[in-house]
Design a protein around this motif. Structure first.
Motif, PDB file in Angstrom:
ATOM      1  N   SER A 168       0.909  -1.358  -0.062  1.00 50.32           N
ATOM      2  CA  SER A 168      -0.025  -0.061  -0.030  1.00 50.32           C
ATOM      3  C   SER A 168       0.703   1.237   0.051  1.00 50.32           C
ATOM      4  O   SER A 168       1.813   1.277   0.454  1.00 50.32           O
ATOM      5  CB  SER A 168      -0.763   0.178   1.270  1.00 50.32           C
ATOM      6  OG  SER A 168      -1.665  -1.160   1.233  1.00 50.32           O
TER       7      SER A 168
ATOM      8  N   GLU B 262       0.135   5.859  -0.437  1.00 46.71           N
ATOM      9  CA  GLU B 262      -0.714   7.011  -0.510  1.00 46.71           C
ATOM     10  C   GLU B 262      -0.365   7.357  -1.889  1.00 46.71           C
ATOM     11  O   GLU B 262       0.617   7.445  -2.521  1.00 46.71           O
ATOM     12  CB  GLU B 262      -0.329   8.140   0.262  1.00 46.71           C
ATOM     13  CG  GLU B 262      -0.877   7.879   1.706  1.00 46.71           C
ATOM     14  CD  GLU B 262      -0.825   9.121   2.569  1.00 46.71           C
ATOM     15  OE1 GLU B 262      -1.698   9.630   3.254  1.00 46.71           O
ATOM     16  OE2 GLU B 262       0.299   9.696   2.645  1.00 46.71           O
ATOM     17  N   SER B 263      -1.618   7.953  -2.387  1.00 47.69           N
ATOM     18  CA  SER B 263      -1.720   8.461  -3.768  1.00 47.69           C
ATOM     19  C   SER B 263      -1.063   9.718  -4.062  1.00 47.69           C
ATOM     20  O   SER B 263      -0.964  10.201  -5.103  1.00 47.69           O
ATOM     21  CB  SER B 263      -3.158   8.573  -4.302  1.00 47.69           C
ATOM     22  OG  SER B 263      -3.868   9.609  -3.516  1.00 47.69           O
TER      23      SER B 263
ATOM     24  N   GLN C 155      -6.014   9.113  -1.496  1.00 48.65           N
ATOM     25  CA  GLN C 155      -6.451   7.903  -1.360  1.00 48.65           C
ATOM     26  C   GLN C 155      -5.246   7.057  -1.035  1.00 48.65           C
ATOM     27  O   GLN C 155      -4.020   7.563  -1.024  1.00 48.65           O
ATOM     28  CB  GLN C 155      -7.171   7.389  -2.464  1.00 48.65           C
ATOM     29  CG  GLN C 155      -8.259   8.236  -2.719  1.00 48.65           C
ATOM     30  CD  GLN C 155      -9.473   8.382  -1.926  1.00 48.65           C
ATOM     31  OE1 GLN C 155      -9.478   7.742  -0.926  1.00 48.65           O
ATOM     32  NE2 GLN C 155     -10.418   9.357  -2.372  1.00 48.65           N
ATOM     33  N   LEU C 156      -5.354   5.687  -0.750  1.00 44.49           N
ATOM     34  CA  LEU C 156      -4.579   4.768  -0.452  1.00 44.49           C
ATOM     35  C   LEU C 156      -4.539   3.840  -1.738  1.00 44.49           C
ATOM     36  O   LEU C 156      -5.602   3.449  -2.122  1.00 44.49           O
ATOM     37  CB  LEU C 156      -4.669   3.885   0.847  1.00 44.49           C
ATOM     38  CG  LEU C 156      -4.247   4.409   2.069  1.00 44.49           C
ATOM     39  CD1 LEU C 156      -4.784   3.726   3.201  1.00 44.49           C
ATOM     40  CD2 LEU C 156      -2.658   4.611   1.828  1.00 44.49           C
ATOM     41  N   TYR C 157      -3.441   3.529  -2.305  1.00 38.66           N
ATOM     42  CA  TYR C 157      -3.280   2.730  -3.406  1.00 38.66           C
ATOM     43  C   TYR C 157      -2.615   1.325  -3.121  1.00 38.66           C
ATOM     44  O   TYR C 157      -1.907   1.363  -2.448  1.00 38.66           O
ATOM     45  CB  TYR C 157      -2.769   3.379  -4.653  1.00 38.66           C
ATOM     46  CG  TYR C 157      -3.551   4.474  -5.247  1.00 38.66           C
ATOM     47  CD1 TYR C 157      -4.919   4.566  -5.168  1.00 38.66           C
ATOM     48  CD2 TYR C 157      -3.217   5.353  -6.238  1.00 38.66           C
ATOM     49  CE1 TYR C 157      -5.606   5.775  -5.594  1.00 38.66           C
ATOM     50  CE2 TYR C 157      -3.715   6.233  -6.805  1.00 38.66           C
ATOM     51  CZ  TYR C 157      -5.025   6.620  -6.602  1.00 38.66           C
ATOM     52  OH  TYR C 157      -5.738   7.675  -7.126  1.00 38.66           O
TER      53      TYR C 157
ATOM     54  N   ASN D  54      -7.038   0.680  -8.725  1.00 39.35           N
ATOM     55  CA  ASN D  54      -7.066   1.960  -8.001  1.00 39.35           C
ATOM     56  C   ASN D  54      -7.783   2.967  -8.523  1.00 39.35           C
ATOM     57  O   ASN D  54      -8.093   2.960  -9.692  1.00 39.35           O
ATOM     58  CB  ASN D  54      -5.431   2.689  -7.800  1.00 39.35           C
ATOM     59  CG  ASN D  54      -4.354   1.616  -7.264  1.00 39.35           C
ATOM     60  OD1 ASN D  54      -4.718   0.888  -6.529  1.00 39.35           O
ATOM     61  ND2 ASN D  54      -3.239   1.603  -7.602  1.00 39.35           N
TER      62      ASN D  54
ATOM     63  N   TYR E 151     -11.662   6.578  -4.438  1.00 44.06           N
ATOM     64  CA  TYR E 151     -11.740   5.388  -3.298  1.00 44.06           C
ATOM     65  C   TYR E 151     -10.354   5.072  -2.990  1.00 44.06           C
ATOM     66  O   TYR E 151      -9.400   5.026  -3.857  1.00 44.06           O
ATOM     67  CB  TYR E 151     -12.706   4.560  -3.308  1.00 44.06           C
ATOM     68  CG  TYR E 151     -12.804   3.662  -4.657  1.00 44.06           C
ATOM     69  CD1 TYR E 151     -11.814   2.553  -4.737  1.00 44.06           C
ATOM     70  CD2 TYR E 151     -13.560   3.837  -5.695  1.00 44.06           C
ATOM     71  CE1 TYR E 151     -12.039   1.931  -5.883  1.00 44.06           C
ATOM     72  CE2 TYR E 151     -13.551   3.131  -6.798  1.00 44.06           C
ATOM     73  CZ  TYR E 151     -12.508   2.197  -6.921  1.00 44.06           C
ATOM     74  OH  TYR E 151     -12.435   1.339  -8.187  1.00 44.06           O
ATOM     75  N   SER E 152     -10.245   4.415  -1.813  1.00 39.66           N
ATOM     76  CA  SER E 152      -8.995   3.912  -1.442  1.00 39.66           C
ATOM     77  C   SER E 152      -8.888   2.143  -1.455  1.00 39.66           C
ATOM     78  O   SER E 152     -10.081   1.637  -1.472  1.00 39.66           O
ATOM     79  CB  SER E 152      -8.522   4.054   0.031  1.00 39.66           C
ATOM     80  OG  SER E 152      -8.209   5.261   0.178  1.00 39.66           O
TER      81      SER E 152
ATOM     82  N   LYS F  38      -6.295  -0.865  -0.081  1.00 39.69           N
ATOM     83  CA  LYS F  38      -5.379  -1.122   0.615  1.00 39.69           C
ATOM     84  C   LYS F  38      -5.129  -2.442   1.293  1.00 39.69           C
ATOM     85  O   LYS F  38      -6.124  -3.406   1.082  1.00 39.69           O
ATOM     86  CB  LYS F  38      -5.357   0.041   1.792  1.00 39.69           C
ATOM     87  CG  LYS F  38      -6.475  -0.075   2.645  1.00 39.69           C
ATOM     88  CD  LYS F  38      -6.602   0.903   3.722  1.00 39.69           C
ATOM     89  CE  LYS F  38      -7.808   0.890   4.761  1.00 39.69           C
ATOM     90  NZ  LYS F  38      -7.861   1.743   5.936  1.00 39.69           N
TER      91      LYS F  38
ATOM     92  N   SER G 231     -11.297  -1.972   0.891  1.00 41.91           N
ATOM     93  CA  SER G 231     -11.411  -0.848   0.220  1.00 41.91           C
ATOM     94  C   SER G 231     -12.819  -0.292   0.582  1.00 41.91           C
ATOM     95  O   SER G 231     -13.898  -0.879   1.076  1.00 41.91           O
ATOM     96  CB  SER G 231     -11.557  -1.078  -1.502  1.00 41.91           C
ATOM     97  OG  SER G 231     -12.210  -0.013  -2.327  1.00 41.91           O
TER      98      SER G 231
END
Length: 637
Positions: A232, A234-235, A253-255, A275, A279-280, A282, A297
């Motif tokens: 994971s 962060e975007s 978001q988290l990717y 991704n 939205y995330s 992870k 997610s």
């Protein structure tokens, strides 16, 4: 005798109730009094259809269906009758019918209602002894040893994924990073630690800058060959974020990314196609065969804040369409940190399922495309703090847990765990065979009942004659197997702590029950002073129905017998009631009434001579039903 007084009291109540009725119910009442419950039900139903239904009619309908074990209709009419009645016994029977139909929550509500009216009743006191979920979690026993890891820092540390003797963790210990406003700790980076032969770990080593950025990096998971790592991030690194127009803060978001091993290091980092800036995604976890990716997610269409999903990993490394694991796993709260183990047990953390506080660790398993019941792993894995990022090697029983519980070295700490004994789920594998050929029987219906006799689930056997169930360890259960042209069987499965239990069940042809001029069933016993059809009796009587359907010219006579307790005249009346109830049940299953007659024998033909005294069990043997073939018996093979 207490039971005799109860029976007389109920009869008197019925008589008093009858006197309050008009001529509309006369026909139906007579049918009911003659124990013709199928006809009585039709007559009472006709009154309802003609607008002449009231509490009395609804109650009689319920009682009619109750006595022939039609639980669905009994439930329906008890509910209707109780709209204007508060009779405790009716409430109790309604509760039982709800339970028989799998409506446990509603059944418990009615039992609570019953218990409040009859607090000293044994049924009420036993119901109220049942513990709620909290004691069950706390008292189920400690299945793990949990120890704080020596490599934790004063900052947040969490995760714990092994790959070829290397442990990967996430930590805020890098003082060269900017601090993160959420907890004033540095942004998270990924580290690896080499495990020594004595079980200790070397100093944590920061992963290269292909993996770590100035933003957050999180948990990692690896393909079976160890050449691909999913993790994971962060975007922000992808410059994929939004700005708040008032505060000018950036919201990302988290990717999930994947990296490829190059030599002994990681390279070629690329984002996954699942991704989205909206939205995330992870917390990746790769299945043991490398074909499925599990993750968390908050994408649209879920059940709560964060849900757990799975997506196939294609042969070319691309990711297929995500699938939500469903409402059994996901709640309106948060389900995160999935970990799919080598035996396909899914562990995850949740604050939506019943737990001890914060996020607890739960587990389940997919059987025949459906998720098994969700179980709390229990203490000391779960606590009143946040417990997450659970991983385990199922063979060694060793793994890792992250938690912010009291006694740690930092905010979040990593704990070393060791399984001490199996968790409380057992995989019961029922194997159904033809007793003569020993070949598997496909398509047999196998039903699981809990230790209270409640139906849990039914499923057919596969081509190998197998049906699988997940049950609580140390809990006795029962399997019921039915198959056209075969004799149905019930098998008690003793509780165990083993992780898997195999049960072979052999079925005979239904004709084996025909011996000379009789149909030999397992004994159909009635409770003392009672004549209603029980679940056990219904199971055996269904075999009579099966035989008579197969041989449409067959006619039979059923006889009912009592023990010697009570007067001869009373026993004759009681046995006649039992015989008629038996006949009514068979008729209710579609057998023409002309094909079966019934006769009560009272105590005149005991199986065991009790004139000199008998045990409770011997008296029970005399309370029996027998089935004589009058005509239409199949010719001997």
């Amino acid at each position: 005798m207490k039971n005799l007084k109860t029976l007389l009291f109920i009869t008197l109540m019925s008589s008093l109730s009858l006197t309050a009725q008009n001529s509309n119910t006369k026909k139906a009442d007579k049918e009911f009094e003659r124990f013709e419950f199928v006809k009585a039900a039709k007559s009472y139903n006709k009154l309802v259809e003609n607008g002449k239904g009231d509490a009395y009619v609804y109650g009689q309908l319920a009682e009619s269906y109750y006595n022939i074990f039609n639980t669905v209709e009994a439930e329906r009419w008890y509910a209707k009758a109780l709209e204007t009645s508060n009779d405790p016994e009716m409430i109790y029977r309604y509760s039982q019918m709800l339970k028989a139909n799998g409506k446990y929550k509603e059944s418990n509500e009615q039992m609570e209602r019953f218990a409040s009216m009859r607090p000293s009743d044994d049924r009420a006191t036993e119901f109220r002894k049942n513990p709620d979920y909290l004691p069950k979690i706390l008292e189920q026993g400690k299945k793990f040893n949990v120890q704080n890891a020596m490599f934790n820092s004063e900052q947040s540390d969490f995760g714990g994924t092994m790959d070829n003797g290397i442990l990967y963790i996430t930590s805020a210990r890098n003082d060269n990073r900017k601090t993160y406003g959420w907890n004033n700790e540095p942004f998270l980076d990924m580290y690896r630690l080499t495990k020594n032969s004595d079980g200790s770990y070397q100093e944590a080593e920061l992963l290269n800058d292909k993996i770590n950025t100035k933003y957050h990096e999180g948990l990692a998971s690896f393909t079976p060959d160890g050449n691909t790592m999913y993790f994971s991030r962060e975007s922000y690194f992808e410059k994929d974020y939004k700005k708040d127009s008032l505060s000018n803060n950036r919201f990302g978001q988290l990717y999930i990314f994947k990296a490829t091993k190059l030599g002994s290091d990681w390279d070629t980092v690329e984002p996954l196609s699942i991704n989205s800036a909206n939205y995330s995604v992870k917390n990746p976890s790769v299945s043991a065969d490398g074909k499925m990716l599990y993750f968390s997610s908050n994408m649209p269409g879920g059940y709560g804040q964060f849900d757990i999903y799975k997506a196939p990993i294609n042969d070319d490394g691309s990711i297929g369409e995500p699938v939500n694991l469903g409402q059994k796993v996901n709640t309106e709260g948060q389900e995160m940190f999935p970990f799919i183990s080598s035996n396909n047990t899914l562990y995850f953390s949740s604050n939506g399922h019943l737990g001890l506080g914060g996020m607890d660790v739960f587990y389940t398993k997919e059987i025949d495309g459906k998720m098994a019941p969700i179980r709390n792993v229990g203490i000391p894995i779960s606590s009143n703090a946040d417990d997450f990022a659970f991983t385990i090697d199922e063979e060694s029983g060793e793994g890792f847990l992250s938690s912010n519980r009291d006694g740690g070295q930092g905010g979040d700490d990593i704990y070393l765990i060791k399984k001490l004994q199996p968790l409380c789920d057992v995989l019961v594998k029922a194997i159904v065979l033809d007793d003569k050929t020993r070949e598997p029987i496909s398509g047999a219906s196998v039903t699981l009942f809990d230790n209270q006799g409640n139906k849990v689930v039914s499923k057919p056997t596969n081509s190998e004659g197998i049906a699988e169930f997940i049950v609580e360890c140390e809990e006795d259960t029962q399997l019921e197997v039915e198959m056209p042209d075969y004799n149905s069987r019930q098998v008690v499965v003793k509780g165990t702590r083993d992780e898997e239990q195999e049960v072979q069940i052999s079925l005979d042809p239904i004709e084996k029950l025909i011996v000379a001029d009789r149909i030999e069933l397992e004994p159909i016993y009635f409770e003392f002073d009672k004549f209603n059809i029980t679940a056990k009796a219904a199971f055996e009587l269904d075999k009579i129905v099966q035989i008579m359907n197969k041989y449409p010219d067959m006619t039979i006579k059923t006889t009912s017998h009592t023990d010697i307790r009570g007067s001869e005249s009373y026993n004759m009346r009681l046995s006649d009631s039992r015989a008629k109830s038996t006949r009514q049940y068979i008729i209710s299953k579609g057998i023409d009434e002309s094909r079966i007659t019934a006769e009560g024998k009272g105590e005149s033909e005991p199986k065991i001579d009790c004139s000199g005294g008998c045990t409770k069990e011997q008296h029970q043997e005399n309370r029996r039903s027998e089935f004589i073939i009058v005509s239409g018996a199949p010719q001997a093979q």
